[in-house]
Design a protein around this motif. Structure first.
Motif, PDB file in Angstrom:
ATOM      1  N   TRP A 176       0.827  -1.205   0.000  1.00 21.78           N
ATOM      2  CA  TRP A 176       0.000   0.000   0.000  1.00 21.78           C
ATOM      3  C   TRP A 176       0.861   1.255   0.000  1.00 21.78           C
ATOM      4  CZ3 TRP A 176      -5.183   1.357   0.011  1.00 21.78           C
ATOM      5  CH2 TRP A 176      -6.067   0.279  -0.116  1.00 21.78           C
ATOM      6  N   MET A 177       1.922   1.218   0.766  1.00 20.16           N
ATOM      7  CA  MET A 177       2.789   2.375   0.849  1.00 20.16           C
ATOM      8  C   MET A 177       3.318   2.738  -0.529  1.00 20.16           C
ATOM      9  SD  MET A 177       6.278   3.295   0.851  1.00 20.16           S
ATOM     10  CE  MET A 177       7.106   1.771   1.164  1.00 20.16           C
ATOM     11  N   MET A 178       3.771   1.756  -1.291  1.00 21.88           N
ATOM     12  CA  MET A 178       4.311   2.037  -2.623  1.00 21.88           C
ATOM     13  C   MET A 178       3.233   2.589  -3.550  1.00 21.88           C
ATOM     14  SD  MET A 178       6.962  -1.124  -3.101  1.00 21.88           S
ATOM     15  CE  MET A 178       7.351  -0.729  -4.791  1.00 21.88           C
ATOM     16  N   LYS A 179       2.030   2.043  -3.452  1.00 19.96           N
ATOM     17  CA  LYS A 179       0.939   2.533  -4.304  1.00 19.96           C
ATOM     18  C   LYS A 179       0.609   3.980  -3.979  1.00 19.96           C
ATOM     19  CE  LYS A 179      -3.889   1.958  -5.468  1.00 19.96           C
ATOM     20  NZ  LYS A 179      -5.137   1.308  -5.184  1.00 19.96           N
ATOM     21  N   LEU A 180       0.424   4.278  -2.712  1.00 19.00           N
ATOM     22  CA  LEU A 180       0.054   5.636  -2.320  1.00 19.00           C
ATOM     23  C   LEU A 180       1.150   6.639  -2.645  1.00 19.00           C
ATOM     24  CD1 LEU A 180      -1.706   4.933   1.078  1.00 19.00           C
ATOM     25  CD2 LEU A 180      -2.773   5.572  -1.078  1.00 19.00           C
ATOM     26  N   VAL A 181       2.372   6.243  -2.407  1.00 14.74           N
ATOM     27  CA  VAL A 181       3.489   7.153  -2.638  1.00 14.74           C
ATOM     28  C   VAL A 181       3.649   7.470  -4.117  1.00 14.74           C
ATOM     29  CG1 VAL A 181       6.009   7.316  -2.537  1.00 14.74           C
ATOM     30  CG2 VAL A 181       4.731   6.589  -0.535  1.00 14.74           C
ATOM     31  N   THR A 182       3.513   6.475  -4.979  1.00 16.29           N
ATOM     32  CA  THR A 182       3.729   6.713  -6.407  1.00 16.29           C
ATOM     33  C   THR A 182       2.506   7.297  -7.104  1.00 16.29           C
ATOM     34  OG1 THR A 182       3.155   4.426  -6.920  1.00 16.29           O
ATOM     35  CG2 THR A 182       5.486   4.938  -6.641  1.00 16.29           C
ATOM     36  N   VAL A 183       1.336   6.807  -6.785  1.00 16.15           N
ATOM     37  CA  VAL A 183       0.139   7.233  -7.504  1.00 16.15           C
ATOM     38  C   VAL A 183      -0.394   8.571  -7.003  1.00 16.15           C
ATOM     39  CG1 VAL A 183      -2.261   6.650  -8.021  1.00 16.15           C
ATOM     40  CG2 VAL A 183      -0.506   4.882  -8.091  1.00 16.15           C
ATOM     41  N   TYR A 184      -0.490   8.722  -5.696  1.00 18.99           N
ATOM     42  CA  TYR A 184      -1.148   9.902  -5.153  1.00 18.99           C
ATOM     43  C   TYR A 184      -0.192  11.015  -4.738  1.00 18.99           C
ATOM     44  CZ  TYR A 184      -5.128   6.796  -5.096  1.00 18.99           C
ATOM     45  OH  TYR A 184      -6.111   5.925  -5.462  1.00 18.99           O
ATOM     46  N   HIS A 185       0.994  10.654  -4.362  1.00 22.92           N
ATOM     47  CA  HIS A 185       1.901  11.675  -3.830  1.00 22.92           C
ATOM     48  C   HIS A 185       3.116  11.920  -4.713  1.00 22.92           C
ATOM     49  CE1 HIS A 185      -0.667  11.375  -0.433  1.00 22.92           C
ATOM     50  NE2 HIS A 185      -0.282  10.154  -0.159  1.00 22.92           N
ATOM     51  N   GLN A 186       3.355  11.045  -5.671  1.00 24.71           N
ATOM     52  CA  GLN A 186       4.428  11.174  -6.645  1.00 24.71           C
ATOM     53  C   GLN A 186       5.793  11.415  -6.007  1.00 24.71           C
ATOM     54  OE1 GLN A 186       3.016  13.972  -9.567  1.00 24.71           O
ATOM     55  NE2 GLN A 186       1.284  12.691 -10.070  1.00 24.71           N
ATOM     56  N   TYR A 187       6.037  10.717  -4.888  1.00 25.20           N
ATOM     57  CA  TYR A 187       7.360  10.740  -4.270  1.00 25.20           C
ATOM     58  C   TYR A 187       8.222   9.680  -4.916  1.00 25.20           C
ATOM     59  CZ  TYR A 187       5.251  13.254  -0.313  1.00 25.20           C
ATOM     60  OH  TYR A 187       4.606  14.149   0.471  1.00 25.20           O
ATOM     61  N   ASN A 188       9.484   9.795  -4.679  1.00 27.89           N
ATOM     62  CA  ASN A 188      10.419   8.761  -5.069  1.00 27.89           C
ATOM     63  C   ASN A 188      10.253   7.608  -4.084  1.00 27.89           C
ATOM     64  OD1 ASN A 188      12.966   7.250  -4.699  1.00 27.89           O
ATOM     65  ND2 ASN A 188      13.676   8.575  -6.365  1.00 27.89           N
ATOM     66  N   VAL A 189       9.799   6.459  -4.562  1.00 27.21           N
ATOM     67  CA  VAL A 189       9.485   5.327  -3.690  1.00 27.21           C
ATOM     68  C   VAL A 189      10.705   4.871  -2.903  1.00 27.21           C
ATOM     69  CG1 VAL A 189       8.715   2.921  -3.627  1.00 27.21           C
ATOM     70  CG2 VAL A 189       7.593   4.537  -5.137  1.00 27.21           C
ATOM     71  N   LEU A 190      11.842   4.771  -3.548  1.00 24.08           N
ATOM     72  CA  LEU A 190      13.036   4.292  -2.866  1.00 24.08           C
ATOM     73  C   LEU A 190      13.422   5.241  -1.728  1.00 24.08           C
ATOM     74  CD1 LEU A 190      15.175   2.161  -2.625  1.00 24.08           C
ATOM     75  CD2 LEU A 190      16.529   3.381  -4.340  1.00 24.08           C
TER      76      LEU A 190
END
Length: 166
Positions: free
Chosen positions: A134-148
């Motif tokens: 979930w963290m990876m989905k939210l970070v990339t889709v909704y917040h557009q942070y660098n996942v790594l």
């Protein structure tokens, strides 16, 4: 003794509970941890005959009843058993994701880890923790942070707490 069968797991828990009043297992994380929680219960239900209670209900139900009805996937679940009254298996749906990286400290899952690490709350005997799907989905889709970068920051926050918990 291998611990992959329900009888060997039962023997382990029975031995532990002979010298301790309780044994708690907490699965804390997202959908992947919920799958592990259910798999563990299904693997051992033939011995323990679990009673499940969800956070939004006062009723208890068997594992089979619980799995045969629609359940909210994002709620906490407690499993107990009359076979070993001191055993408690819990699932806490926690996604370890925050709108801003600076707010990670405020997450209730991080706050719980901190309470265990500092001794404010008694930690579980066994903690199964995960926080990527979930963290990876939210970070990339909704917040557009660098996942790594987000994952590294989360590890830097969580790992020292886990080391203190023990």
């Amino acid at each position: 003794m291998p611990y992959h069968t329900s009888s060997s797991i039962s023997a382990c828990f029975t031995h532990k509970l002979a010298t301790h009043p309780s044994f708690s297992i907490v699965f804390m994380g997202d959908s992947k941890l919920r799958i592990l929680f259910y798999s563990f219960l299904q693997r051992t239900d033939n011995v323990f005959h679990y009673n499940l209670k969800t956070e939004h209900s006062n009723d208890t139900e068997t594992l089979a009843q619980h799995l045969n009805r629609y359940v909210s996937l994002h709620e906490d679940i407690d499993a107990t058993t009359e076979v070993l009254p001191g055993l408690q298996v819990t699932f806490w749906f926690r996604i370890f994701a925050e709108v801003t990286m600076s707010d990670m400290e405020l997450l209730r899952e991080v706050q719980q880890l901190r309470r265990w690490a500092t001794g404010l709350d008694k930690p579980p005997d066994l903690l199964v923790l995960g926080y990527t799907a979930w963290m990876m989905k939210l970070v990339t889709v909704y917040h557009q942070y660098n996942v790594l970068s987000y994952l590294i920051e989360m590890h830097e926050l969580v790992v020292p707490l886990l080391e203190q918990v023990g």
